[in-house]
Scaffold this motif. Structure first.
Motif, PDB file in Angstrom:
ATOM      1  N   ILE A   1       0.861  -1.183   0.000  1.00 56.07           N
ATOM      2  CA  ILE A   1       0.000   0.000   0.000  1.00 56.07           C
ATOM      3  C   ILE A   1       0.897   1.233   0.000  1.00 56.07           C
ATOM      4  O   ILE A   1       2.059   1.149   0.403  1.00 56.07           O
ATOM      5  CB  ILE A   1      -0.949   0.050   1.224  1.00 56.07           C
ATOM      6  CG1 ILE A   1      -0.155  -0.088   2.533  1.00 56.07           C
ATOM      7  CG2 ILE A   1      -2.014  -1.027   1.138  1.00 56.07           C
ATOM      8  CD1 ILE A   1      -0.991   0.138   3.778  1.00 56.07           C
ATOM      9  N   SER A   2       0.356   2.329  -0.455  1.00 59.51           N
ATOM     10  CA  SER A   2       1.139   3.563  -0.468  1.00 59.51           C
ATOM     11  C   SER A   2       0.260   4.713   0.002  1.00 59.51           C
ATOM     12  O   SER A   2      -0.164   5.563  -0.778  1.00 59.51           O
ATOM     13  CB  SER A   2       1.653   3.813  -1.889  1.00 59.51           C
ATOM     14  OG  SER A   2       2.314   5.040  -1.940  1.00 59.51           O
ATOM     15  N   PRO A   3      -0.063   4.707   1.315  1.00 62.32           N
ATOM     16  CA  PRO A   3      -0.970   5.749   1.827  1.00 62.32           C
ATOM     17  C   PRO A   3      -0.346   7.135   1.742  1.00 62.32           C
ATOM     18  O   PRO A   3       0.831   7.301   2.041  1.00 62.32           O
ATOM     19  CB  PRO A   3      -1.203   5.333   3.280  1.00 62.32           C
ATOM     20  CG  PRO A   3      -0.043   4.478   3.638  1.00 62.32           C
ATOM     21  CD  PRO A   3       0.408   3.806   2.386  1.00 62.32           C
ATOM     22  N   ARG A   4      -1.153   8.105   1.333  1.00 62.85           N
ATOM     23  CA  ARG A   4      -0.666   9.472   1.196  1.00 62.85           C
ATOM     24  C   ARG A   4      -0.310  10.061   2.556  1.00 62.85           C
ATOM     25  O   ARG A   4      -0.937   9.738   3.562  1.00 62.85           O
ATOM     26  CB  ARG A   4      -1.748  10.351   0.560  1.00 62.85           C
ATOM     27  CG  ARG A   4      -1.963  10.077  -0.898  1.00 62.85           C
ATOM     28  CD  ARG A   4      -3.065  10.987  -1.417  1.00 62.85           C
ATOM     29  NE  ARG A   4      -3.296  10.755  -2.846  1.00 62.85           N
ATOM     30  CZ  ARG A   4      -4.226  11.393  -3.553  1.00 62.85           C
ATOM     31  NH1 ARG A   4      -5.009  12.289  -2.959  1.00 62.85           N
ATOM     32  NH2 ARG A   4      -4.384  11.146  -4.835  1.00 62.85           N
TER      33      ARG A   4
ATOM     34  N   GLY B   1      -1.829  14.158  -1.737  1.00 61.89           N
ATOM     35  CA  GLY B   1      -0.651  13.410  -2.165  1.00 61.89           C
ATOM     36  C   GLY B   1       0.555  14.324  -2.255  1.00 61.89           C
ATOM     37  O   GLY B   1       0.442  15.544  -2.084  1.00 61.89           O
TER      38      GLY B   1
ATOM     39  N   TYR C   1     -10.547   1.072   4.699  1.00 61.64           N
ATOM     40  CA  TYR C   1     -10.543   1.617   3.344  1.00 61.64           C
ATOM     41  C   TYR C   1      -9.682   2.879   3.282  1.00 61.64           C
ATOM     42  O   TYR C   1      -8.933   3.096   2.333  1.00 61.64           O
ATOM     43  CB  TYR C   1     -11.982   1.952   2.914  1.00 61.64           C
ATOM     44  CG  TYR C   1     -12.083   2.392   1.470  1.00 61.64           C
ATOM     45  CD1 TYR C   1     -12.350   1.468   0.464  1.00 61.64           C
ATOM     46  CD2 TYR C   1     -11.877   3.727   1.111  1.00 61.64           C
ATOM     47  CE1 TYR C   1     -12.421   1.867  -0.863  1.00 61.64           C
ATOM     48  CE2 TYR C   1     -11.940   4.128  -0.211  1.00 61.64           C
ATOM     49  CZ  TYR C   1     -12.220   3.184  -1.193  1.00 61.64           C
ATOM     50  OH  TYR C   1     -12.267   3.574  -2.505  1.00 61.64           O
ATOM     51  N   HIS C   2      -9.801   3.701   4.321  1.00 62.88           N
ATOM     52  CA  HIS C   2      -9.094   4.975   4.333  1.00 62.88           C
ATOM     53  C   HIS C   2      -7.605   4.807   4.641  1.00 62.88           C
ATOM     54  O   HIS C   2      -6.788   5.551   4.127  1.00 62.88           O
ATOM     55  CB  HIS C   2      -9.776   5.939   5.306  1.00 62.88           C
ATOM     56  CG  HIS C   2     -11.118   6.406   4.805  1.00 62.88           C
ATOM     57  ND1 HIS C   2     -12.259   5.645   4.942  1.00 62.88           N
ATOM     58  CD2 HIS C   2     -11.488   7.532   4.140  1.00 62.88           C
ATOM     59  CE1 HIS C   2     -13.290   6.298   4.386  1.00 62.88           C
ATOM     60  NE2 HIS C   2     -12.850   7.444   3.898  1.00 62.88           N
TER      61      HIS C   2
ATOM     62  N   ILE D   1      -5.690   2.397   3.771  1.00 63.08           N
ATOM     63  CA  ILE D   1      -4.987   1.921   2.573  1.00 63.08           C
ATOM     64  C   ILE D   1      -4.509   3.136   1.770  1.00 63.08           C
ATOM     65  O   ILE D   1      -3.445   3.121   1.170  1.00 63.08           O
ATOM     66  CB  ILE D   1      -5.918   1.032   1.709  1.00 63.08           C
ATOM     67  CG1 ILE D   1      -6.123  -0.327   2.387  1.00 63.08           C
ATOM     68  CG2 ILE D   1      -5.354   0.838   0.302  1.00 63.08           C
ATOM     69  CD1 ILE D   1      -7.129  -1.235   1.693  1.00 63.08           C
ATOM     70  N   ARG D   2      -5.285   4.223   1.803  1.00 65.54           N
ATOM     71  CA  ARG D   2      -5.023   5.388   0.967  1.00 65.54           C
ATOM     72  C   ARG D   2      -4.345   6.556   1.669  1.00 65.54           C
ATOM     73  O   ARG D   2      -3.723   7.395   1.035  1.00 65.54           O
ATOM     74  CB  ARG D   2      -6.342   5.849   0.342  1.00 65.54           C
ATOM     75  CG  ARG D   2      -6.830   4.873  -0.706  1.00 65.54           C
ATOM     76  CD  ARG D   2      -8.330   4.946  -0.924  1.00 65.54           C
ATOM     77  NE  ARG D   2      -8.719   3.991  -1.948  1.00 65.54           N
ATOM     78  CZ  ARG D   2      -8.942   2.707  -1.712  1.00 65.54           C
ATOM     79  NH1 ARG D   2      -8.811   2.228  -0.474  1.00 65.54           N
ATOM     80  NH2 ARG D   2      -9.273   1.886  -2.691  1.00 65.54           N
ATOM     81  N   PHE D   3      -4.515   6.634   2.993  1.00 64.46           N
ATOM     82  CA  PHE D   3      -3.961   7.766   3.747  1.00 64.46           C
ATOM     83  C   PHE D   3      -3.294   7.287   5.029  1.00 64.46           C
ATOM     84  O   PHE D   3      -3.750   6.333   5.640  1.00 64.46           O
ATOM     85  CB  PHE D   3      -5.071   8.763   4.132  1.00 64.46           C
ATOM     86  CG  PHE D   3      -5.727   9.419   2.956  1.00 64.46           C
ATOM     87  CD1 PHE D   3      -5.145  10.517   2.339  1.00 64.46           C
ATOM     88  CD2 PHE D   3      -6.926   8.933   2.454  1.00 64.46           C
ATOM     89  CE1 PHE D   3      -5.747  11.114   1.236  1.00 64.46           C
ATOM     90  CE2 PHE D   3      -7.536   9.519   1.350  1.00 64.46           C
ATOM     91  CZ  PHE D   3      -6.935  10.617   0.743  1.00 64.46           C
TER      92      PHE D   3
ATOM     93  N   CYS E   1     -12.228  15.967   1.534  1.00 64.42           N
ATOM     94  CA  CYS E   1     -11.989  15.088   0.373  1.00 64.42           C
ATOM     95  C   CYS E   1     -13.276  14.738  -0.371  1.00 64.42           C
ATOM     96  O   CYS E   1     -13.270  14.611  -1.592  1.00 64.42           O
ATOM     97  CB  CYS E   1     -11.306  13.796   0.822  1.00 64.42           C
ATOM     98  SG  CYS E   1      -9.648  14.038   1.483  1.00 64.42           S
TER      99      CYS E   1
ATOM    100  N   ALA F   1     -12.580  12.307  -3.537  1.00 66.97           N
ATOM    101  CA  ALA F   1     -13.511  11.183  -3.378  1.00 66.97           C
ATOM    102  C   ALA F   1     -14.919  11.645  -3.758  1.00 66.97           C
ATOM    103  O   ALA F   1     -15.145  12.826  -3.985  1.00 66.97           O
ATOM    104  CB  ALA F   1     -13.487  10.696  -1.949  1.00 66.97           C
TER     105      ALA F   1
END
Lengths: 211, 139
Positions: free
Chosen positions: A97-100, A105, B55-56, B58-60, B94, B100
């Motif tokens: 994973i590459s979380p911001r 970003g 879910y969040h 994974i992205r942040f 977001c 999003a």
């Protein structure tokens, strides 16, 4: 349409009414269910169920079916045996994973601090090593300092009862970061007691006149 | 009634049966860290919000929401309202059609079973068989 729903419901009622009779007949020969194993333990039957089956999302809501099922998202991540059944630390370090680090970003790289804090534990559990590294990969200093942890040695008293109820480490652990369960004790309690260490005896036993 | 109708009825009975079987276990299946937020939703005739941490994250990284956007580490402790969201606060930072989905997709967030109380699903507190433990040293 309406008629078929009606017949459907009556078929279901008939099925539900007839099943307990069979179950009861079988139960009379069996050991009383009051004395079953794991009386208070409810284990989830399946891991990472899709939203419509998870008991929190409303299956009547059309949008529920558009939400991503966790299993699909977790498929390529490093798995573990607790929480989301995902090893979030390893998934990040192995770049699954590459979380911001910023909302949009880019921006600054997280400031990772590799400093272990050792906390001696009064009881017989191994001492605690707190690694700043794994924490600063996700968080910034102000998330914990100074509101949750005063950045000063000896200034933060804590115990497991408080942590279980959401204090100190329990602000995150036991809620979102790894849960506080038997299989995770040694993730924090990871340093063996010094050689020759023995637990102190309870004075109630030492002073016991009948011993 | 024709065979087609009977087949349809049996289908409803089957679906109903499956739902009835799932019901007693329903509370224990959601993802660890799923937050139900029901400060005002039910009272306003909306389903409660389900926020999936998994879910969040994974992205942040945690700090994006919990430091930059000012979300306190407390379920239901942020006094989030739709007015604040349309002004770009909290989720609205977001969920504005940029990063999003935009807020006209009400049911994507307001997706919880009605009357579900504010909680963090799967938290240690929920897993304790008795609500609390008092140490003998507790004052």
């Amino acid at each position: 349409m309406k008629k078929s729903i009606l017949v459907g419901v009556s078929l279901l009622v008939a099925a539900l009414v007839s099943t307990p009779v069979v179950v009861m007949a079988a139960d009379t020969d069996a050991v009383s269910s009051a004395n079953s194993f794991n009386r208070l333990l409810q284990k989830p039957a399946e891991k990472n169920l899709p939203p419509a089956e998870d008991g929190i999302h409303d299956a009547e809501n059309d949008n529920t079916y558009v939400l991503q099922p966790p299993k699909i998202a977790f498929d390529s991540l490093v798995r573990s045996d607790f929480g989301n059944y995902v090893d979030w630390i390893k998934s990040l370090r192995e770049q699954k994973i590459s979380p911001r680090n910023e909302r949009m970003g880019g921006g600054e790289e997280p400031m990772i601090m590799d400093l272990d804090i050792v906390r001696e534990v009064r009881g017989s559990m191994p001492d605690v090593i707190f690694p700043h590294k794994g924490h600063t990969e996700w968080l910034q200093c102000s998330n914990c300092h100074p509101d949750i942890f005063i950045p000063q040695q000896g200034a933060n008293r804590m115990n497991m009862a408080g942590i279980l109820l959401g204090q100190k480490c329990g602000v995150c652990h036991g809620k979102v970061s790894f849960p506080v369960v038997t299989t995770t004790c040694r993730l924090c309690h990871s340093q063996a007691k010094p050689e020759g260490w023995a637990p102190s005896k309870s004075s109630a036993s030492v002073d016991n006149p009948w011993q | 009634m024709k065979i087609k109708g009977l087949v349809k009825s049996m289908r409803y009975a089957l679906i109903g049966g499956v739902l009835a079987l799932l019901l007693p276990f329903s509370a224990s299946h959601a993802e660890y860290g799923d937050v139900v937020i029901n400060n005002y939703a039910d009272a306003a005739g909306m389903r409660p919000v389900v926020f999936p941490h998994w879910y969040h994250r994974i992205r942040f990284r945690c700090k994006v929401c919990h430091a930059d956007l000012g979300f306190a580490f407390k379920a239901g402790g942020n006094d989030i309202t739709m007015e604040k969201i349309i002004d770009g606060q909290f989720c609205g930072a977001c969920h504005n059609g940029e990063v999003a989905w935009s807020i006209e997709n009400c049911g994507m967030c307001h997706s919880g079973i009605p009357n579900t109380p504010t909680q963090i699903h799967g938290s240690t507190v929920q897993r304790l068989v008795a609500p609390s433990y008092k140490s003998m040293n507790a004052k």
